[in-house]
Structure formats: C-alpha cells, structure tokens
Design an enzyme around this catalytic site. Structure first.
Site, PDB file in Angstrom:
ATOM      1  N   LYS A 116       0.810  -1.216   0.000  1.00 35.56           N
ATOM      2  CA  LYS A 116       0.000   0.000   0.000  1.00 35.56           C
ATOM      3  C   LYS A 116       0.842   1.265   0.000  1.00 35.56           C
ATOM      4  O   LYS A 116       0.396   2.323  -0.457  1.00 35.56           O
ATOM      5  CB  LYS A 116      -0.955  -0.019   1.198  1.00 35.56           C
ATOM      6  CG  LYS A 116      -2.074  -1.043   1.056  1.00 35.56           C
ATOM      7  CD  LYS A 116      -3.028  -0.994   2.223  1.00 35.56           C
ATOM      8  CE  LYS A 116      -4.237  -1.889   1.979  1.00 35.56           C
ATOM      9  NZ  LYS A 116      -3.893  -3.282   1.753  1.00 35.56           N
ATOM     10  N   GLU A 200      -2.770   7.493   7.142  1.00 40.59           N
ATOM     11  CA  GLU A 200      -3.469   8.389   6.229  1.00 40.59           C
ATOM     12  C   GLU A 200      -4.481   9.215   7.010  1.00 40.59           C
ATOM     13  O   GLU A 200      -4.952   8.804   8.071  1.00 40.59           O
ATOM     14  CB  GLU A 200      -4.226   7.600   5.151  1.00 40.59           C
ATOM     15  CG  GLU A 200      -3.361   6.844   4.182  1.00 40.59           C
ATOM     16  CD  GLU A 200      -4.191   6.018   3.210  1.00 40.59           C
ATOM     17  OE1 GLU A 200      -3.651   5.689   2.143  1.00 40.59           O
ATOM     18  OE2 GLU A 200      -5.358   5.704   3.521  1.00 40.59           O
ATOM     19  N   GLU A 274      -9.997   0.377  -5.758  1.00 38.17           N
ATOM     20  CA  GLU A 274     -10.930   0.887  -4.762  1.00 38.17           C
ATOM     21  C   GLU A 274     -10.729   2.384  -4.539  1.00 38.17           C
ATOM     22  O   GLU A 274      -9.603   2.873  -4.478  1.00 38.17           O
ATOM     23  CB  GLU A 274     -10.758   0.131  -3.441  1.00 38.17           C
ATOM     24  CG  GLU A 274     -10.994  -1.367  -3.570  1.00 38.17           C
ATOM     25  CD  GLU A 274     -11.153  -2.056  -2.228  1.00 38.17           C
ATOM     26  OE1 GLU A 274     -11.038  -1.374  -1.188  1.00 38.17           O
ATOM     27  OE2 GLU A 274     -11.395  -3.272  -2.218  1.00 38.17           O
ATOM     28  N   GLU A 287      -6.833   1.719  -2.772  1.00 33.18           N
ATOM     29  CA  GLU A 287      -5.900   0.616  -2.993  1.00 33.18           C
ATOM     30  C   GLU A 287      -6.335  -0.157  -4.227  1.00 33.18           C
ATOM     31  O   GLU A 287      -7.446   0.021  -4.726  1.00 33.18           O
ATOM     32  CB  GLU A 287      -5.858  -0.328  -1.784  1.00 33.18           C
ATOM     33  CG  GLU A 287      -7.178  -1.029  -1.498  1.00 33.18           C
ATOM     34  CD  GLU A 287      -7.128  -1.866  -0.237  1.00 33.18           C
ATOM     35  OE1 GLU A 287      -6.186  -1.701   0.558  1.00 33.18           O
ATOM     36  OE2 GLU A 287      -8.033  -2.689  -0.041  1.00 33.18           O
ATOM     37  N   ASN A 289      -6.700  -4.150  -5.424  1.00 33.25           N
ATOM     38  CA  ASN A 289      -6.661  -5.557  -5.034  1.00 33.25           C
ATOM     39  C   ASN A 289      -6.354  -6.397  -6.266  1.00 33.25           C
ATOM     40  O   ASN A 289      -7.135  -6.427  -7.218  1.00 33.25           O
ATOM     41  CB  ASN A 289      -7.990  -5.986  -4.420  1.00 33.25           C
ATOM     42  CG  ASN A 289      -8.199  -5.359  -3.055  1.00 33.25           C
ATOM     43  OD1 ASN A 289      -7.300  -5.356  -2.226  1.00 33.25           O
ATOM     44  ND2 ASN A 289      -9.373  -4.806  -2.829  1.00 33.25           N
ATOM     45  N   PHE A 347     -20.575  -9.067  17.914  1.00 34.05           N
ATOM     46  CA  PHE A 347     -20.129  -9.749  16.695  1.00 34.05           C
ATOM     47  C   PHE A 347     -18.993 -10.734  16.959  1.00 34.05           C
ATOM     48  O   PHE A 347     -18.122 -10.937  16.119  1.00 34.05           O
ATOM     49  CB  PHE A 347     -19.710  -8.739  15.623  1.00 34.05           C
ATOM     50  CG  PHE A 347     -20.836  -7.890  15.130  1.00 34.05           C
ATOM     51  CD1 PHE A 347     -21.629  -8.305  14.078  1.00 34.05           C
ATOM     52  CD2 PHE A 347     -21.128  -6.682  15.743  1.00 34.05           C
ATOM     53  CE1 PHE A 347     -22.689  -7.532  13.637  1.00 34.05           C
ATOM     54  CE2 PHE A 347     -22.187  -5.895  15.313  1.00 34.05           C
ATOM     55  CZ  PHE A 347     -22.966  -6.325  14.258  1.00 34.05           C
TER      56      PHE A 347
END
Length: 666
Positions: A116, A200, A274, A287, A289, A347
């Site tokens: 990245k 970032e 993306e 990014e 993929n 979750f």
C-alpha cells in the site's frame, strides 16, 4: 487450455472456482488442512491433497506445501482465490520456477499494488487523486504520534500488506494512535507476516466504491462499479452493483482512473481499484486488489460475465474477445455476507457444528455462493464466512425485495449467524434510500442490532403463529399415537399469543377455505381483520405465505410447549395459550437473571494473547484487561466499571471457550 487446476484456497471461493473449472471441462484439485478434511470443496474437486494442520500458518499459507501438492498431482495451473496467498508475490514466483501457471496478475503488479505504501506513490504518479497521508512505513509508536500531529487527527492506521479489515484502526486521539499502532501491527504480523504500517488522514463518512478491471495485458476494460459502503470494522457487509450514488460523469471519471492505473503497472487478469468518495463527490484512490474480490458475484449478475472463467482464459494465454461497448449493465444486484458471528454480543465469532443448514429455494434472481453443508464445522481457525447471498432484479427495489425474502429462507442452527443483522440493514430506511456511507453502522448500529419486533411485526407474527398453532393442534388430533392424548376439541377459536418478555395479543381465527393445499384464514388481531394464506405444513421450519396480500417468509420452530419465530430479522419466543390459562399464567413470578457483572467472560472461543492486569489491582472503567484472538482478529476486552481484580482464573497463552471465566472482580 489447462488440463488440471489446483485451487489454493478453501470454503466458498474454492467451491466457486471449482464450479467454473468443471463447466470449462478442466479437472480440479483441492488442498485442505486437517480441520477441513470433510469440507465441501474437498468433495467437489476431482482430487484432494492434505497440506498440513489446522492453523493457516501451517497449511494454507505454506507455499512449499502447495507447490509440492502441484507436483504430486501434476497440476499445470493454480487459482489462489482471495485471501491467504492470493496477493503474496512470492507465491507466483515459486510456481513459475516449477513451470506452473499462476491464475492471476503478473508478479510485478502484485508486488507493486500489494504494497500500500508503494501503490500510493504509483497512483500519484499515474495522475490519480490519493488520500493525504505519510508516504512511507511507520516503524514506532512515537513516530506514528508525530506523523498524526502533522497530518491532523483523526487518522487511519493501515497494514501495508493488509486487506479484509485486518491490521486497520481509526485513531481519534494520541492514545488511540499508540493502542491502534500496537494492535494493527500485531494483527498484520499474524495475518500477513508483514507488520509495516502506513498512516493516512481519515475521511469521515465517505462512500466506498470500487471499479472492476479485466485486462489481457493489451486490452484493459472496466466492468463498472460496486458500492461497498456498508462496513463493520472496515470489513464489507453488503455490496451492490451499480452504485446508487454515481451519476454518468462521476462514473466515467472513476473508471478512467482505474483503467489508467491498471495499464500503468501492466496488469493482466481480473482486479479491483478501490476509491472513497466524500460528501462533495471528490474521490480518492484507496488501494488496488490484485485478485478476485469476495463481492465479485454482484458484477457477474449485472453484466452476465463469469470473471473466474475470464481469469482462467487470460492466464491460459487467450485474448479478451469483448469490447468495452459490449459490457452493459442489466438490472441491479446485491450481496449479503452471511457470517458465523453473534451481533448481540459484539459480533464475536461463533464456531461449531452446522446442525441445520438450508439455503433459499432456487429461483430466478437468487444466487448462493457457499462452502458449507449441513453437519459441517465452522472452525475457529479461519474467516467465519458461511455463504454469500446474492439477489438480482430489474431495478434496485426489486433486488431489495428479493434480498429481504431470500434472507428469510436461509435456515441455520447450531451456530449463531448475522442474518438478523443483515435483515435489519435491508429494511432500514437509509439503506433503502441508497443514502449509506461507511459510517452508517457507527450511527445506526445499536438500533440495527436490536432484534425485538415492533408492534406491527408482532401482529404479523401473531397471525402466523395462530395459524401454525392451529395446524399443530389438528395434527395432534389426527395422529394421537404420535403426539400423546388429544383433547376433545382441537383448539378454541380465541387464543392468546404471548411474546415472552413483551406482551400478550388476543387472536381469533377462522379457516375460510382449503384449495389445492393452500389454507386461507381470517385472523382477528390488534383490532383488525387480517387475511392469511399459506400452504405451510407442520414440521417445515420455513413458513411461506401471504399476510394481507404481502409475501412473507418466516421461520417457525416448536420448542417444547412454546415456539420460536424469526421474521425479517426479528426473533420472538412465543407461547400460545387458552385465554383462561393466559390469565393464570400472568400471575406466575418471573425468574431473576444471574448477576455476572463480577466476572470477565470470554465473549468467544479463541486464543488468550495477554492478561493485562494482576490480582489485587484496582481498575477503571474502559481499562484494558485482556486480549483474545479469534479468526485472525484481535479483540481487546475492557472493564465495564471501576473494580478490583479479585482472582484471575486463566493463564495467557492458552485457549479459552465462549463464556469461560477469565477473571473475577470484587
């Protein structure tokens, strides 16, 4: 074309790849860990090879073992799927040395875009807009804090080699930066073997929109966009294509930049660029993929393309036979990711046996990509994805209606799933209006997780329950030897439907007709008459029918003398009583729940990484107590109130089960 493809993955994506290879007449080989010996993808493939113990670091992530499996079976190509080794440039290099084709992009493209930090630099050079941030790896907490001050809080901490929400943290304070740096680095090291981090500027409430790319190395095409803004902990939950946010000019600008970037790195295969789009409709590169995306089915549904087939054909040296003008959007598609996790408990992953598993009835506009079957295991060692449910319609409203119905038809027992959570999202007004940003669940998460039915839903549930109860009673009357002694009367016309912990509803019902297996009923409830029609039969957990002309799919199960019902994500425990019995039942005292506030319980099965306090220590609310790792994610357990640690019951470095006592407070 290839003779034999080895699929270096597991679960639903392995099954997905095997299906396309079979359609193309290509033999397939599955690899599996010892924990996956009975998995569906193993049975679907023509051959299967065990590559090691359950932990991914000892099996699915061991390049040498997968290369050896290729040698043993004579595979001439490997499809990596997504996750695991799919974006590890060392893997295709190792395959190339053996003369085995990697079904994916060139090594250099993986290396450049998979990092990245470097991909930001390349995107900027190619003319793409990038998020403000620090260009380079950040090596220490102190350096991260200094950079955060320069960029300005809040910031996003991201693993350079990361993906799938792992190794990512948002930091709003300098304390968050330090904590997030440690956790992100640890997760990245565990999941990717690379703990380099980048920082970032965090852009609040953006849209997350990605562009699908398909290239043979010379011709580079876009396959439109996917909207992926519904996210939890940076992991996508529901995706759709096309995006309800994009207009023609914005779409053209985004697909143009995606194609430019792909061409700049000599991309060849399917890939995804993306972007995030802010409230002013400014978009920024996020990014690229260099693999097949989890959510690729929605693109396939609206374009008619098989992206896996094109990946295989391109890897075999074939050229794209499509032009950009031939790729046309048709209708709308949505995908819901069904996970083995418990929304009501934060979750936490839910592992164990799928005691019951049933997918929606096959029909046009419904697709299920799964890698499980009834009786299978959801392992603690891997991502808890159970299936991807995809619906297609002529427009967004049709796809939405299809999703709401299809979710009701997914029947899972033995483990807890996020289906009620998905249902709540799908019926939420903000989502139905196509107005969601990545902050949607942060704002509405608490109300969405709630599964208590509204008054209108309780009336619908009571109508269905009254009909189901009558049919159960009639079955008892007709078959007394199977169900005990029948009463002289099947049941009274008036009953009380009691929702445990909620309310009682008085119901009267009359059968209007029974034609070709369909029963029509008039049900009086909540001050109104309701018309119920269904061909449901006793014992079927899925209830299909209509209530007042509206199609309804519910789940109805007998639990001793009571019932449990699920409808559109709502769950209710119900008992049906004669009116005089209900009156007496109201006088019964309720049982008090045990007080567990003095204990820290493990919310999930997993590995106890650390205990961060000691016996006798005074702690404050919010203080970190322990860290549990489950399914490749680190979960920090914090104190809910001020207390003193009385006793620690377990030792760091071992396994813990769900609800196991970790420590006790005084």
């Amino acid at each position: 074309m290839f003779r034999k493809i080895l699929v270096a993955n597991r679960g639903e994506i392995a099954c997905r790849i095997i299906r396309t290879a079979r359609k193309m007449g290509v033999a397939t080989v599955a690899v599996y860990s010892e924990a996956d010996a009975g998995a569906l993808h193993v049975d679907m493939a023509d051959e299967a090879v065990c590559i090691g113990p359950a932990p991914a670091r000892q099996s699915y992530l061991v390049i040498d073992r997968i290369v050896q499996a290729c040698r043993d079976v004579g595979a001439d190509a490997v499809h990596p799927g997504y996750g695991f080794l799919s974006e590890n440039s060392v893997f295709p290099e190792a395959l190339q040395k053996e003369g085995i084709v990697f079904i994916g992009p060139p090594v250099e493209a993986i290396r450049l875009m998979g990092d990245k930090i470097r991909s930001r630099e390349l995107a900027r050079k190619a003319g793409l807009s990038v998020i403000p941030g620090y260009d380079g790896a950040v090596s220490t907490e102190d350096r991260a804090v200094g950079i955060a001050r320069d960029i300005g809080l809040p910031i996003m901490i991201k693993a350079s080699a990361g993906g799938g929400g792992k190794g990512m943290r948002i930091a709003h304070t300098e304390a968050d930066v330090r904590e997030g740096f440690r956790r992100a680095a640890s997760e990245a090291r565990s999941a990717f073997g690379d703990d380099r981090l980048l920082l970032e500027k965090y852009i609040s409430n953006p849209r997350h929109i990605e562009i699908q790319i398909l290239s043979d190395g010379e011709t580079c095409l876009h396959v439109y966009e996917r909207e992926c803004s519904i996210q939890r902990r940076h992991q996508k939950v529901i995706e759709e294509a096309p995006s309800p946010f994009l207009d023609g000019p914005l779409r053209q600008a985004m697909v143009h930049q995606a194609v430019v970037l792909a061409r700049s790195v000599g991309y060849r295969s399917a890939g995804t660029v993306e972007f995030i789009v802010d409230e002013q409709r400014q978009f920024y590169f996020l990014e690229m993929n260099t693999r097949l995306q989890v959510e690729h089915p929605v693109t396939e549904c609206v374009t008619g393309l098989d992206l896996v087939e094109w990946m295989i054909r391109i890897a075999a040296g074939e050229r794209l036979t499509l032009s950009q003008d031939e790729i046309v959007l048709k209708g709308w598609a949505m995908e819901s990711r069904i996970y083995a996790e418990d929304p009501g408990r934060g979750f936490v992953p839910s592992s164990g046996r799928l005691v019951r598993y049933r997918e929606p009835e096959p029909e046009t506009g419904v697709r299920v990509d799964s890698g499980v079957r009834e009786g299978g295991e959801i392992s603690v060692h891997y991502d808890p994805l159970v299936a991807k449910l995809v619906t297609w319609g002529q427009d967004r409203d049709a796809a939405l209606r299809g999703m709401q119905t299809a979710l009701g038809g997914v029947y899972i027992r033995g483990i807890t799933s996020n289906i009620p959570f998905l249902c709540s999202i799908v019926r939420h007004e903000t989502f139905r209006n196509g107005a969601c940003t990545t902050g949607f669940l942060d704002v509405h998460g608490r109300e969405i997780v709630s599964t208590a039915p509204s008054s209108a839903y309780r009336v619908t549930m009571a109508c269905i329950m009254a009909v189901a109860h009558r049919l159960y009673a009639e079955r008892v009357f007709l078959f007394p030897g199977q169900h005990g002694n029948p009463s002289k009367k099947v049941t009274g016309d008036s009953i009380v439907v009691r929702f445990f912990g909620s309310c009682d509803l008085e119901v009267k019902l009359e059968r209007q007709s029974c034609v070709e297996g369909l029963n029509a009923w008039s049900v009086f409830c909540g001050g109104h008459a309701h018309h119920v029609v269904s061909g449901w039969q006793v014992g079927d957990p899925i209830w299909h029918g209509t209530v007042n002309g509206k199609s309804v799919v519910a789940q109805v199960e007998r639990k001793g003398t009571s019932f449990q019902m699920h409808l559109d994500g709502f769950c209710a425990d119900i008992i049906v009583l004669e009116p005089h019995v209900a009156a007496l039942n109201r006088m019964m005292p309720s049982r008090a729940k045990p007080d567990l506030s003095r204990f820290l319980l493990s919310p999930m099965p997993g590995f106890l990484i650390s205990i961060d306090v000691s016996e006798g220590q005074t702690i404050k609310a919010g203080e970190r107590l322990a860290v549990v790792e489950a399914m490749k994610m680190e979960n920090v357990l914090r104190a809910e109130q001020d207390a003193t640690v009385k006793k620690i019951h377990v030792t760091a470095g071992g396994s813990v089960s769900v609800d196991q006592v970790i420590m006790e407070f005084s």
